[in-house]
Design an enzyme around this catalytic site. Structure first.
Site, mmCIF file in Angstrom:
data_model
loop_
_atom_site.group_PDB
_atom_site.id
_atom_site.type_symbol
_atom_site.label_atom_id
_atom_site.label_comp_id
_atom_site.label_asym_id
_atom_site.label_seq_id
_atom_site.Cartn_x
_atom_site.Cartn_y
_atom_site.Cartn_z
ATOM 1 N N TYR A 53 5.768 -1.439 -12.784
ATOM 2 C CA TYR A 53 5.075 -2.690 -13.111
ATOM 3 C C TYR A 53 4.930 -3.637 -11.918
ATOM 4 C CZ TYR A 53 9.999 -3.396 -14.575
ATOM 5 O OH TYR A 53 11.366 -3.385 -14.670
ATOM 6 N N CYS A 92 5.976 13.125 -4.391
ATOM 7 C CA CYS A 92 4.573 13.562 -4.370
ATOM 8 C C CYS A 92 3.707 12.674 -5.265
ATOM 9 C CB CYS A 92 4.486 15.024 -4.797
ATOM 10 S SG CYS A 92 5.204 16.146 -3.587
#
Length: 460
Positions: A362, A389
């Site tokens: 967030y 990744c």
């Protein structure tokens, strides 16, 4: 070059987003005391926490590493205990809980909030008094409720009609009368991120005041003599730094207390306004004064109850982040430094979204600095990223590092004591870091580092 501070040009808008300050700080080595732990400082250029050099911590315990400043943590417990001496302070274990933290909470005379059987098990494993535990959760299983009733937790915060029925059944089964509170959704729009705002009607927590569900919950609980209704609970969100929302919540809860008295002739003796008190993560963030908070909340409750003609209930608060957050620092080792011409420099470390997912989740912001030495080099606009990744694997989206930052340097991120270890994961099969406590020049492991054996355990 993009690794240095520069004047405005074609790439300037991209290099310096509007959400970032237009200029680098005058001194990249300074530690803002509002953001770093209360015992943090620099000796011979390196950061020390609790009297321990971060280079020694990295050498002894490895990186990434969660570091908890024990004196900072305990002192914030004492601040709350003193400020709310006429009420109750319950530490919100979801911020960060382990066995040693549970011991500290008990020793500092705070209660404890848990919201799962696992958190309850941690507390019970160190002999935490169950009567000082409050059980939360929007979907407590029958097994979780059964254990809470069986061990005799002090309060269970009811979150649904189904839970009332389950508790009534379990109380009769065990021949006990558990104390319950109703989590009321009061319809307050807290000024915080959507994912951590919890008092508006359109979300999963609580029973709505506006729809009448909260009043109906009161009726159902009072109809079950095996349950003892002792009060109302409200939690309006997280990372809140003003009391305006609490004032609205208190007035609306007082109105419900009046309704309960008029309809049932019952005066509820307790009121829990939850937690969610914010901390400063970057320079310029508001700094919460605990005494001012306590005085303000107390005044809000007194005025609301006096206006409603009610006795003042006993107030409970539930700080988590504001105790644990600033007591924690995460140490990383720099692996690569990659300059992206015209934009910024990407500084990659040996952790990332597996040990701190809040930035990706967030958009949380943090303060980070070169920790293993000081530098007088020019500032370079940087992005502190992890090794996972995902392009969104960022620890700090935009910050300034000295231009001579190099692989092998240690970087420290402040304010990571809350929700980082609690939300840690094994993405890309990275083991979770160790947690060490530091105090009086000594360090000790309180949660050991995971190993590959831990990652493979349970697989067939």
């Amino acid at each position: 070059m993009s690794r240095f501070a520069h004047s405005a040009g074609d790439g300037h808008a991209e290099a310096l987003p509007e959400v970032r300050p237009p200029h680098a700080p005058t001194d990249l080595n300074t530690l803002d005391p509002a953001i770093w732990t209360r015992t943090s400082g620099r000796i011979d250029g390196a950061i020390t926490i609790g009297g321990v050099d971060v280079r020694d911590l990295a050498a002894q315990h490895g990186t990434p590493l969660y570091v908890v400043d024990e004196e900072d943590f305990r002192s914030r417990c004492r601040d709350y205990r003193a400020a709310f001496s006429d009420g109750e302070v319950h530490y919100a274990g979801k911020a960060f809980l382990c066995r040693e933290i549970a011991r500290w909470i008990q020793q500092e005379d705070l209660g404890l909030d848990v919201c799962s059987a696992g958190e309850l098990a941690v507390a019970l494993s160190v002999g935490f008094p169950p009567e000082r535990i409050t059980m939360h959760g929007n979907n407590k299983s029958l097994a979780e409720l059964e254990r809470a009733v069986d061990v005799g937790v002090g309060h269970i915060v009811v979150d649904s009609f189904e839970e009332i029925a389950r508790l009534g059944f379990l109380a009769e089964k065990y021949g006990t009368r558990p104390k319950v509170m109703i989590r009321v959704t009061v319809g307050v729009e807290a000024h915080t991120h959507e994912f951590i705002a919890t008092a508006h009607d359109d979300q999963k927590f609580g029973l709505s005041l506006n729809s009448g569900a909260a009043a109906e919950a009161v009726r159902r609980i009072l109809a079950l003599p095996q349950l003892e209704l002792v009060g109302l609970h409200s939690h309006i969100g997280s990372q809140i730094t003003d009391t305006a929302g609490f004032e609205v919540a208190a007035r609306r809860l007082a109105a419900l207390l009046v309704q309960v008295k008029e309809e049932h002739g019952v005066v509820l003796p307790e009121l829990d306004l939850g937690g969610g008190y914010g901390i400063p993560y970057v320079q310029g963030d508001d700094v919460l004064d605990v005494k001012e908070l306590a005085d303000s909340l107390r005044d809000i409750i007194i005025k609301a109850c006096e206006a409603a003609g009610l006795p003042v209930p006993r107030l409970t608060v539930e700080p988590g982040r504001s105790i644990a957050g600033l007591a924690g620092v995460t140490l990383y080792e720099v692996g690569t430094v990659k300059d992206v011409e015209g934009l910024r420099t990407y500084v990659s470390v040996d952790g990332g979204m597996s040990d701190n997912i809040r930035t990706a989740l967030y958009g949380a912001d943090y303060t980070a600095t070169l920790a293993s030495r000081e530098s007088e080099a020019e500032p370079m606009l940087s992005r502190l990223v992890g090794k996972h990744c995902e392009s969104g694997d960022m620890v700090v989206r935009d910050l300034w590092f000295p231009a001579d930052l190099a692989p092998g340097d240690l970087v420290a991120v402040a304010g990571t004591g809350a929700y980082c270890r609690s939300l840690a994961n094994n993405y890309n099969y990275l083991p979770k870091p160790a947690v060490v406590a530091v105090a009086h020049g000594q360090s000790r492991v309180i949660v050991r580092r995971e190993t590959e054996d831990d990652l493979l355990r349970g697989q067939l």
